[in-house]
Design a protein around this motif. Structure first.
Motif, PDB file in Angstrom:
ATOM      1  N   LYS A   1      41.564  47.292  35.642  1.00 60.01           N
ATOM      2  CA  LYS A   1      41.109  48.394  36.486  1.00 60.01           C
ATOM      3  C   LYS A   1      41.355  48.015  37.947  1.00 60.01           C
ATOM      4  O   LYS A   1      41.411  46.839  38.300  1.00 60.01           O
ATOM      5  CB  LYS A   1      39.629  48.711  36.253  1.00 60.01           C
ATOM      6  N   VAL A   2      41.523  49.027  38.768  1.00 54.71           N
ATOM      7  CA  VAL A   2      41.698  48.842  40.211  1.00 54.71           C
ATOM      8  C   VAL A   2      40.488  49.466  40.887  1.00 54.71           C
ATOM      9  O   VAL A   2      40.176  50.643  40.642  1.00 54.71           O
ATOM     10  CB  VAL A   2      42.999  49.507  40.703  1.00 54.71           C
ATOM     11  N   VAL A   3      39.791  48.691  41.718  1.00 51.00           N
ATOM     12  CA  VAL A   3      38.552  49.186  42.306  1.00 51.00           C
ATOM     13  C   VAL A   3      38.645  49.234  43.825  1.00 51.00           C
ATOM     14  O   VAL A   3      39.412  48.493  44.446  1.00 51.00           O
ATOM     15  CB  VAL A   3      37.340  48.311  41.899  1.00 51.00           C
ATOM     16  N   ASP A   4      37.855  50.114  44.402  1.00 51.80           N
ATOM     17  CA  ASP A   4      37.761  50.209  45.854  1.00 51.80           C
ATOM     18  C   ASP A   4      37.254  48.891  46.431  1.00 51.80           C
ATOM     19  O   ASP A   4      36.304  48.299  45.901  1.00 51.80           O
ATOM     20  CB  ASP A   4      36.818  51.349  46.239  1.00 51.80           C
ATOM     21  N   ILE A   5      37.889  48.411  47.493  1.00 52.17           N
ATOM     22  CA  ILE A   5      37.548  47.103  48.061  1.00 52.17           C
ATOM     23  C   ILE A   5      36.092  47.041  48.496  1.00 52.17           C
ATOM     24  O   ILE A   5      35.420  46.013  48.335  1.00 52.17           O
ATOM     25  CB  ILE A   5      38.481  46.771  49.243  1.00 52.17           C
ATOM     26  N   GLU A   6      35.574  48.127  49.023  1.00 58.48           N
ATOM     27  CA  GLU A   6      34.206  48.139  49.549  1.00 58.48           C
ATOM     28  C   GLU A   6      33.187  48.549  48.498  1.00 58.48           C
ATOM     29  O   GLU A   6      32.184  47.871  48.281  1.00 58.48           O
ATOM     30  CB  GLU A   6      34.125  49.090  50.755  1.00 58.48           C
ATOM     31  N   THR A   7      33.414  49.677  47.814  1.00 55.48           N
ATOM     32  CA  THR A   7      32.403  50.236  46.911  1.00 55.48           C
ATOM     33  C   THR A   7      32.490  49.694  45.494  1.00 55.48           C
ATOM     34  O   THR A   7      31.539  49.822  44.717  1.00 55.48           O
ATOM     35  CB  THR A   7      32.542  51.760  46.850  1.00 55.48           C
ATOM     36  N   LYS A   8      33.650  49.140  45.114  1.00 51.42           N
ATOM     37  CA  LYS A   8      33.925  48.621  43.758  1.00 51.42           C
ATOM     38  C   LYS A   8      34.014  49.740  42.718  1.00 51.42           C
ATOM     39  O   LYS A   8      33.976  49.484  41.513  1.00 51.42           O
ATOM     40  CB  LYS A   8      32.871  47.589  43.324  1.00 51.42           C
ATOM     41  N   VAL A   9      34.129  50.970  43.163  1.00 51.41           N
ATOM     42  CA  VAL A   9      34.298  52.105  42.255  1.00 51.41           C
ATOM     43  C   VAL A   9      35.740  52.131  41.739  1.00 51.41           C
ATOM     44  O   VAL A   9      36.680  51.977  42.529  1.00 51.41           O
ATOM     45  CB  VAL A   9      33.972  53.426  42.980  1.00 51.41           C
ATOM     46  N   PRO A  10      35.964  52.328  40.422  1.00 48.88           N
ATOM     47  CA  PRO A  10      37.329  52.376  39.889  1.00 48.88           C
ATOM     48  C   PRO A  10      38.155  53.488  40.517  1.00 48.88           C
ATOM     49  O   PRO A  10      37.662  54.598  40.749  1.00 48.88           O
ATOM     50  CB  PRO A  10      37.117  52.629  38.391  1.00 48.88           C
ATOM     51  N   LEU A  11      39.408  53.182  40.786  1.00 50.28           N
ATOM     52  CA  LEU A  11      40.325  54.121  41.417  1.00 50.28           C
ATOM     53  C   LEU A  11      41.349  54.629  40.408  1.00 50.28           C
ATOM     54  O   LEU A  11      41.552  54.021  39.348  1.00 50.28           O
ATOM     55  CB  LEU A  11      41.041  53.451  42.588  1.00 50.28           C
ATOM     56  N   GLY A  12      42.018  55.705  40.773  1.00 50.02           N
ATOM     57  CA  GLY A  12      43.005  56.300  39.884  1.00 50.02           C
ATOM     58  C   GLY A  12      44.434  55.934  40.255  1.00 50.02           C
ATOM     59  O   GLY A  12      44.691  54.965  40.978  1.00 50.02           O
ATOM     60  N   VAL A  13      45.362  56.742  39.781  1.00 47.47           N
ATOM     61  CA  VAL A  13      46.801  56.513  39.950  1.00 47.47           C
ATOM     62  C   VAL A  13      47.179  56.471  41.431  1.00 47.47           C
ATOM     63  O   VAL A  13      46.711  57.274  42.234  1.00 47.47           O
ATOM     64  CB  VAL A  13      47.580  57.629  39.232  1.00 47.47           C
ATOM     65  N   ASN A  14      48.011  55.469  41.770  1.00 52.81           N
ATOM     66  CA  ASN A  14      48.586  55.323  43.121  1.00 52.81           C
ATOM     67  C   ASN A  14      47.545  55.129  44.226  1.00 52.81           C
ATOM     68  O   ASN A  14      47.793  55.463  45.388  1.00 52.81           O
ATOM     69  CB  ASN A  14      49.475  56.534  43.451  1.00 52.81           C
ATOM     70  N   GLN A  15      46.392  54.564  43.872  1.00 57.42           N
ATOM     71  CA  GLN A  15      45.355  54.270  44.861  1.00 57.42           C
ATOM     72  C   GLN A  15      45.151  52.753  44.943  1.00 57.42           C
ATOM     73  O   GLN A  15      44.588  52.145  44.036  1.00 57.42           O
ATOM     74  CB  GLN A  15      44.040  54.944  44.487  1.00 57.42           C
ATOM     75  N   PRO A  16      45.610  52.106  46.018  1.00 56.72           N
ATOM     76  CA  PRO A  16      45.487  50.643  46.127  1.00 56.72           C
ATOM     77  C   PRO A  16      44.041  50.178  46.216  1.00 56.72           C
ATOM     78  O   PRO A  16      43.202  50.804  46.872  1.00 56.72           O
ATOM     79  CB  PRO A  16      46.235  50.328  47.428  1.00 56.72           C
ATOM     80  N   GLY A  17      43.765  49.094  45.530  1.00 55.61           N
ATOM     81  CA  GLY A  17      42.446  48.471  45.555  1.00 55.61           C
ATOM     82  C   GLY A  17      42.535  47.090  44.939  1.00 55.61           C
ATOM     83  O   GLY A  17      43.628  46.594  44.643  1.00 55.61           O
ATOM     84  N   GLU A  18      41.387  46.453  44.728  1.00 57.09           N
ATOM     85  CA  GLU A  18      41.387  45.118  44.118  1.00 57.09           C
ATOM     86  C   GLU A  18      41.569  45.233  42.611  1.00 57.09           C
ATOM     87  O   GLU A  18      40.955  46.078  41.952  1.00 57.09           O
ATOM     88  CB  GLU A  18      40.097  44.367  44.423  1.00 57.09           C
ATOM     89  N   ILE A  19      42.407  44.361  42.064  1.00 57.57           N
ATOM     90  CA  ILE A  19      42.701  44.358  40.634  1.00 57.57           C
ATOM     91  C   ILE A  19      41.671  43.511  39.893  1.00 57.57           C
ATOM     92  O   ILE A  19      41.423  42.357  40.247  1.00 57.57           O
ATOM     93  CB  ILE A  19      44.116  43.815  40.379  1.00 57.57           C
ATOM     94  N   TYR A  20      41.068  44.103  38.851  1.00 58.47           N
ATOM     95  CA  TYR A  20      40.144  43.399  37.962  1.00 58.47           C
ATOM     96  C   TYR A  20      40.782  43.357  36.573  1.00 58.47           C
ATOM     97  O   TYR A  20      41.365  44.353  36.132  1.00 58.47           O
ATOM     98  CB  TYR A  20      38.811  44.131  37.856  1.00 58.47           C
ATOM     99  N   VAL A  21      40.662  42.222  35.871  1.00 56.88           N
ATOM    100  CA  VAL A  21      41.273  42.093  34.544  1.00 56.88           C
ATOM    101  C   VAL A  21      40.269  41.555  33.527  1.00 56.88           C
ATOM    102  O   VAL A  21      39.341  40.819  33.867  1.00 56.88           O
ATOM    103  CB  VAL A  21      42.516  41.173  34.573  1.00 56.88           C
ATOM    104  N   LYS A  22      40.490  41.947  32.275  1.00 62.56           N
ATOM    105  CA  LYS A  22      39.583  41.566  31.193  1.00 62.56           C
ATOM    106  C   LYS A  22      40.390  41.415  29.910  1.00 62.56           C
ATOM    107  O   LYS A  22      41.377  42.120  29.702  1.00 62.56           O
ATOM    108  CB  LYS A  22      38.514  42.651  31.026  1.00 62.56           C
ATOM    109  N   GLY A  23      39.985  40.486  29.037  1.00 59.71           N
ATOM    110  CA  GLY A  23      40.662  40.347  27.762  1.00 59.71           C
ATOM    111  C   GLY A  23      40.771  38.903  27.316  1.00 59.71           C
ATOM    112  O   GLY A  23      40.278  37.979  27.972  1.00 59.71           O
ATOM    113  N   SER A  24      41.463  38.694  26.201  1.00 60.14           N
ATOM    114  CA  SER A  24      41.527  37.372  25.580  1.00 60.14           C
ATOM    115  C   SER A  24      42.450  36.404  26.309  1.00 60.14           C
ATOM    116  O   SER A  24      42.550  35.235  25.926  1.00 60.14           O
ATOM    117  CB  SER A  24      41.973  37.497  24.121  1.00 60.14           C
TER     118      SER A  24
END
Length: 536
Positions: free
Chosen positions: A361-384
């Motif tokens: 997921k890509v989240v807003d740098i300040e609010t941490k709210v998930p962003l949609g298509v073509n919206q730059p933010g911080e990348i979060y990753v999850k999985g094995s």
């Protein structure tokens, strides 16, 4: 439960063995590849087969167990790339112990820092590394035994050759120690330290098995050339994937343009795995070696710009695909990537799509709210693929409430699920409230024919907060002024990205082994320069 429409999901299917023991998996898989060549030293031309590696690995496991190594112990290695490395690695994993890899070129303080994180009871050393670090290793109270590669016998050490000198062991008579693959730490690697001191990254058996079993990035039927040191995740995990696939690779202990291109010609290399600075250097280096065999270029560690991709296709005229991937030590290599069999789907500038078993997921740098298509933010990753955590650090500091790892990288994905990396969050230059990506300025400066390499950082400014400063390496005999460099940026980029911090010409840009710029070292250079000025 429903999938979150703002998350990007990789395929769910990743085949791993039920025993979840990385060591046993590699022993079995590589044994089945028989006497095929596994790797070639590009300088000495020495070849090593799959059976050679596995036999030594099984003997190492037996010998280590006999001298007391068990599940929960930690065994280190400090060596340049050499043939014993992989048997030491896989053999240690078969004992149930944790393997940790260190850089033989570390200074005394750097080596002591990383070893104090993991506290290994034993260490494998090349003779070069032992000569450089004997005093440091002997000073560590937790270090019980030192095992030396090579034929020389050194006082108060064990010989690697003695440990592999057993009867003719076979796969049918060998079994690795039991582990809890989901939670037992198989490998400790160290974060790149581009912005601060390295941290100990704990990777489980499941993490490594997953990265070995996602679909092949490179064509397993073709030879590859690699130069990344094996203590680094790009070298260790990347080449481990090649070994699991049954292909072979040619390796070089260091990068030199002349040697690299000569090796391509000699071994008719089809695939090369490199970081962007290496590609830039190769494209600007004049030579007459035949590199027509190269068909696929795979790049990682930093974003690859479109102008570099175009230059690569000129340097290697038969290249059909220039692919990219994105990952980190904390994710056991890549979480997004292009693959050789779907190269036609890759997009220029993209680092590919989410790999199997991974959610992003890509989240807003300040609010941490998930962003949609073509919206730059911080990348979060999850999985094995994602690490268990850092040694000695509370997991909650680096993971959110849903279990996503906060990468610190800025990027976005498009309507096709292709990811694009902008820059590191910690490396963004804060100019009067604007977020300035250093990589964007660097890409412009590398277009100048006289610029061989460049690194950009923010330096403190009383009114603006930070302003960009460029450190520039020129081509031999080039004659370029600071004003020319500044004016190029003014012509190409908007006002906040102008080089108000100036330009400094240097002999080289400090980088880690995967090619990432060590911006903390550039900032240290800025601080030294500013302190020198204040004394005048």
């Amino acid at each position: 439960m429903l999938k979150n429409r703002l998350y990007v999901y990789g395929d769910d299917v990743v085949g791993v063995p039920s025993h979840l023991n990385f060591g046993q998996y590699m022993v079995t898989t590589m044994w089945n590849h028989g006497d095929k060549t596994a790797m070639i030293n590009g300088i000495t031309h020495e070849r090593l087969t799959y059976r050679d590696i596995v036999k030594d690995a099984m003997n190492i496991a037996i010998s280590l167990t006999r001298i007391g190594v068990k599940r929960g112990d930690i065994v280190a290695i400090c060596s340049e790339n050499r043939q014993e490395y992989w048997s030491a690695f896989i053999g240690t994993s078969c004992t149930g112990a944790t393997f940790t890899a260190t850089n033989s070129a570390y200074t005394q303080d750097e080596l002591q820092h990383v070893l104090n994180i993991s506290k290994p009871k034993m260490i494998f050393c090349s003779q070069l590394a032992y000569k450089a670090h004997e005093k440091t290793l002997r000073s560590l109270s937790y270090m019980e035994k030192i095992i030396i590669f090579g034929t020389d016998r050194l006082p108060n050490t064990l010989s690697y050759n003695d440990l592999v000198n057993h009867t003719n062991i076979t796969l049918e008579t060998f079994r690795a120690a039991d582990v809890v693959g989901q939670t037992d730490t198989a490998v400790i690697l160290y974060s790149s330290g581009t912005t601060g001191l390295p941290k100990g990254v704990m990777l489980t058996h499941l993490n490594i098995l997953t990265t070995c079993n996602v679909s092949s990035t490179m064509n397993p039927k073709q030879p590859s050339l690699t130069i990344t040191p094996w203590y680094h995740t790009m070298g260790l995990m990347g080449n481990l994937r090649i070994l699991a696939s049954g292909s072979y690779f040619v390796y070089l202990p260091k990068f030199e343009c002349e040697l690299y291109l000569r090796t391509i010609e000699r071994y008719q290399i089809v695939q090369i795995i490199v970081a962007p600075p290496v590609l830039v250097a190769l494209c600007k280096y004049e030579s007459k070696y035949d590199v027509s065999s190269v068909q696929l270029v795979y790049s990682g560690a930093a974003p690859l710009r479109s102008d570099t991709i175009n230059a690569v296709k000129v340097r290697f005229p038969n290249v059909t695909s220039v692919l990219q991937g994105y990952g980190m030590t904390e994710s056991t290599l890549g979480v997004t990537r292009d693959t050789y069999d779907k190269a036609h789907l890759s997009k220029i500038g993209s680092v590919g799509r989410a790999v199997s078993g991974c959610t992003i997921k890509v989240v807003d740098i300040e609010t941490k709210v998930p962003l949609g298509v073509n919206q730059p933010g911080e990348i979060y990753v999850k999985g094995s693929l994602v690490m268990k955590g850092y040694i000695g650090k509370n997991r909650s500091e680096d993971f959110d409430d849903e279990g996503f790892f906060k990468t610190g990288d800025i990027g976005y994905y498009d309507e096709d699920g292709c990811f694009f990396i902008v820059d590191r969050l910690k490396e963004l230059i804060k100019y009067k409230g604007y977020q300035v990506p250093p990589a964007e300025i660097e890409a412009v400066l590398l277009q100048h024919p006289s610029v061989r390499d460049v690194g950009v950082v923010g330096i403190p400014h009383a009114d603006a907060g930070e302003v960009p400063r460029a450190y520039v390496v020129l081509q031999p005999e080039a004659n370029v002024t600071e004003d020319e460099i500044k004016n190029l940026v003014k012509q190409k980029l908007s006002n906040p990205k102008h080089l108000r911090g100036g330009v400094q010409f240097v002999k080289e840009i400090p980088k880690n082994p995967s090619g990432k710029i060590l911006r903390r070292k550039l900032r240290e250079m800025s601080q030294i320069k500013n302190e020198a000025r204040s004394k005048l």
